[in-house]
Design a protein around this motif. Structure first.
Motif, mmCIF file in Angstrom:
data_model
loop_
_atom_site.group_PDB
_atom_site.id
_atom_site.type_symbol
_atom_site.label_atom_id
_atom_site.label_comp_id
_atom_site.label_asym_id
_atom_site.label_seq_id
_atom_site.Cartn_x
_atom_site.Cartn_y
_atom_site.Cartn_z
ATOM 1 N N THR A 164 0.851 -1.191 0.000
ATOM 2 C CA THR A 164 0.000 0.000 0.000
ATOM 3 C C THR A 164 0.882 1.235 0.000
ATOM 4 O OG1 THR A 164 -1.752 -1.134 1.224
ATOM 5 C CG2 THR A 164 -1.795 1.256 1.211
ATOM 6 N N GLU A 165 0.681 2.111 -0.972
ATOM 7 C CA GLU A 165 1.415 3.374 -1.066
ATOM 8 C C GLU A 165 0.448 4.526 -0.839
ATOM 9 O OE1 GLU A 165 4.583 3.771 -1.428
ATOM 10 O OE2 GLU A 165 5.248 1.740 -1.955
ATOM 11 N N ARG A 166 0.801 5.411 0.059
ATOM 12 C CA ARG A 166 -0.055 6.560 0.389
ATOM 13 C C ARG A 166 0.106 7.656 -0.665
ATOM 14 N NH1 ARG A 166 -2.394 8.543 5.119
ATOM 15 N NH2 ARG A 166 -2.620 10.813 5.199
ATOM 16 N N PHE A 188 -0.303 6.599 -5.435
ATOM 17 C CA PHE A 188 -0.949 5.580 -4.615
ATOM 18 C C PHE A 188 -0.846 4.200 -5.267
ATOM 19 C CE2 PHE A 188 -4.293 7.602 -7.172
ATOM 20 C CZ PHE A 188 -4.875 6.515 -7.817
ATOM 21 N N ILE A 251 -5.024 2.408 4.658
ATOM 22 C CA ILE A 251 -4.597 3.698 5.206
ATOM 23 C C ILE A 251 -5.836 4.497 5.616
ATOM 24 C CG2 ILE A 251 -2.546 3.767 3.742
ATOM 25 C CD1 ILE A 251 -3.966 5.899 2.078
ATOM 26 N N ILE A 254 -7.770 10.341 3.434
ATOM 27 C CA ILE A 254 -7.032 11.593 3.279
ATOM 28 C C ILE A 254 -8.027 12.676 2.869
ATOM 29 C CG2 ILE A 254 -5.150 12.764 2.087
ATOM 30 C CD1 ILE A 254 -3.939 10.028 1.548
#
Length: 335
Positions: A164-166, A188, A251, A254
Motif C-alpha cells: 500500500t502506497e499513500r 498511490f 490507510i 485523506i
C-alpha cells in the motif's frame, strides 16, 4: 458537532470495501506488420506484467524479480510455458490465415487479439468469494489451474502486489474562480481507490457537478487520478465546506478541504520552486550577456591599440625587406 450530510461517493476503478485480484493473459497475432512480431503473449496479475513472449525471441522472459522464486520452485516453468507459447503462436498464425480467407482479404495488415483469465473478489472479512471467468477455457482451468496460479503469484509477489502506497493530494485550478477545481491524487498503490466529496451543512444540497477522472499509471508503478469540481454556482467563501476525500485500503482517509488558499493556479509550481527557477534563469542570462559584452570590449580595445601604435616601432626583419642597404665607408686616399 456538525452533521456530515449530502455525501457523494466517487469510486475510481473498484471499491475499497473489497479487494479484486486477477490473472490475465493477452495474446496478439498479426499479419502484414513488419515492425511487429507475428505473435505476442503477455501475462499479468493484478494489472502487473510478470512475463512476456514473442515470435522473434521464441522464449519466455520474466518481468518481475519475484518470478525468480516461481522458477526456483518450479524448475520446468520456463520450458513448459515457452513450449505452450510456441504452440499458441502456430495456432494463432493459422487462425489469421483462416480469417483472411473468410473475409476474402489476401493482403494488407491484420491483427487478432484474445484475452482470457480469472478474477477473484476477496471481501476483507474473508467470508465468501466471488469469481468471474473472463473467457470459458475449460472447467479444469476455471476451477483449478487458474485459481492455483493466481494464488501462487499473489504469494510470491506479495511485497509488490499487496503493498500500500499513500498518495499525495493537491488542489489545482487553471483559472481562478472561472474553471473547475481539480483534486489530484498521485503516487498511490494499488489502483483501487475511492473518493468522497462532502459538505458540512444541513441546509444546502450536496454538490452534484463532479467529473471523476480515469485512474492512470505513473512511471514508477504507482497510480494517479484527478477529479474536477465545478464550483461556479458556489460562493468562494463557501468552498471550504466541501472536501476531497481519498480512500485507499490499508490507510486512513485523506481529507483535503477545498480551501481557496490551498488551490494552486497556472503559473504556480506545486513544489514552490517557480520563483527560484525564474531568478536562476535571469542570473544565467545576465552572466551570458556580461560575457558577450566583455568579448566585444576586448576586441574593440585591441583594434584601437593597433591604430594608435607609432610608425617604425616594429623592428622585425619583415619591415626591412625591400630597403636599400646603407653605402659602405670608402678609405681615405692621398695624392
Amino acid at each position: 458537532m456538525k452533521a456530515l450530510t449530502g455525501l457523494l461517493l466517487l469510486v475510481f476503478g473498484h471499491g475499497v470495501s473489497s479487494v479484486l485480484h486477477s490473472l490475465h493473459y493477452f495474446y496478439t497475432a498479426s499479419s502484414g506488420l513488419s515492425a511487429f512480431p507475428e505473435f505476442v503473449s503477455v501475462g499479468m496479475v493484478d494489472g502487473v506484467q510478470f512475463d512476456y513472449y514473442d515470435s522473434n525471441t521464441q522464449r519466455i522472459v520474466l518481468k518481475q524479480d519475484w518470478m525468480k522464486q516461481v522458477t526456483s520452485d518450479d524448475g520446468d516453468y520456463l520450458e513448459r510455458n515457452t513450449g505452450n507459447s510456441q504452440g499458441s503462436q502456430q495456432t494463432f498464425k493459422a487462425n489469421i490465415g483462416i480469417l483472411k480467407q473468410r473475409f476474402n482479404q489476401t493482403g494488407g495488415a491484420h491483427m487478432f487479439q484474445w484475452m482470457f483469465g480469472y478474477n477473484r473478489l476477496s471481501p476483507p472479512n474473508g467470508n465468501g468469494m466471488g469469481t468471474e471467468l473472463i473467457m470459458n477455457t475449460g472447467k479444469t482451468y476455471q476451477t483449478k489451474e487458474c485459481v492455483d496460479w493466481l494464488k501462487k503469484h499473489l504469494s510470491y509477489g506479495k511485497s509488490t502486489l499487496q503493498r500500500t502506497e499513500r498518495p499525495g493530494v493537491s488542489l489545482r485550478q487553471r483559472r481562478p474562480l472561472s474553471s473547475p477545481v481539480v483534486c489530484h491524487a498521485t503516487g498511490f498503490y494499488p489502483d483501487r481507490v475511492g473518493g468522497v466529496l462532502g459538505e458540512e451543512t444541513a441546509q444546502e444540497a450536496p454538490l452534484s457537478q463532479v467529473d471523476p477522472g480515469e485512474v492512470l499509471p505513473n512511471h514508477d508503478g504507482t497510480f494517479q487520478v484527478s477529479v474536477d469540481f465545478n464550483l461556479k454556482a458556489v460562493p468562494q467563501e463557501d468552498w471550504g465546506r466541501y472536501e476531497c476525500v481519498v480512500q485507499l485500503k490499508g490507510i486512513e482517509d485523506i481529507s483535503t478541504r477545498l480551501d481557496p488558499a490551498l488551490i494552486r493556479t497556472n503559473g504556480e509550481d506545486q513544489s514552490g520552486l517557480t520563483i527560484p527557477i525564474i531568478i536562476g534563469l535571469l542570473v544565467l542570462l545576465l552572466a551570458a550577456a556580461a560575457a558577450v559584452v566583455g568579448v566585444l570590449l576586448y576586441k574593440k580595445r585591441n583594434a584601437s591599440d593597433k591604430r594608435h601604435k607609432p610608425v617604425g616601432s616594429d623592428t622585425s626583419s619583415e619591415n626591412t625587406e625591400g630597403q636599400n642597404p646603407a653605402p659602405e665607408a670608402q678609405p681615405l686616399t692621398t695624392a
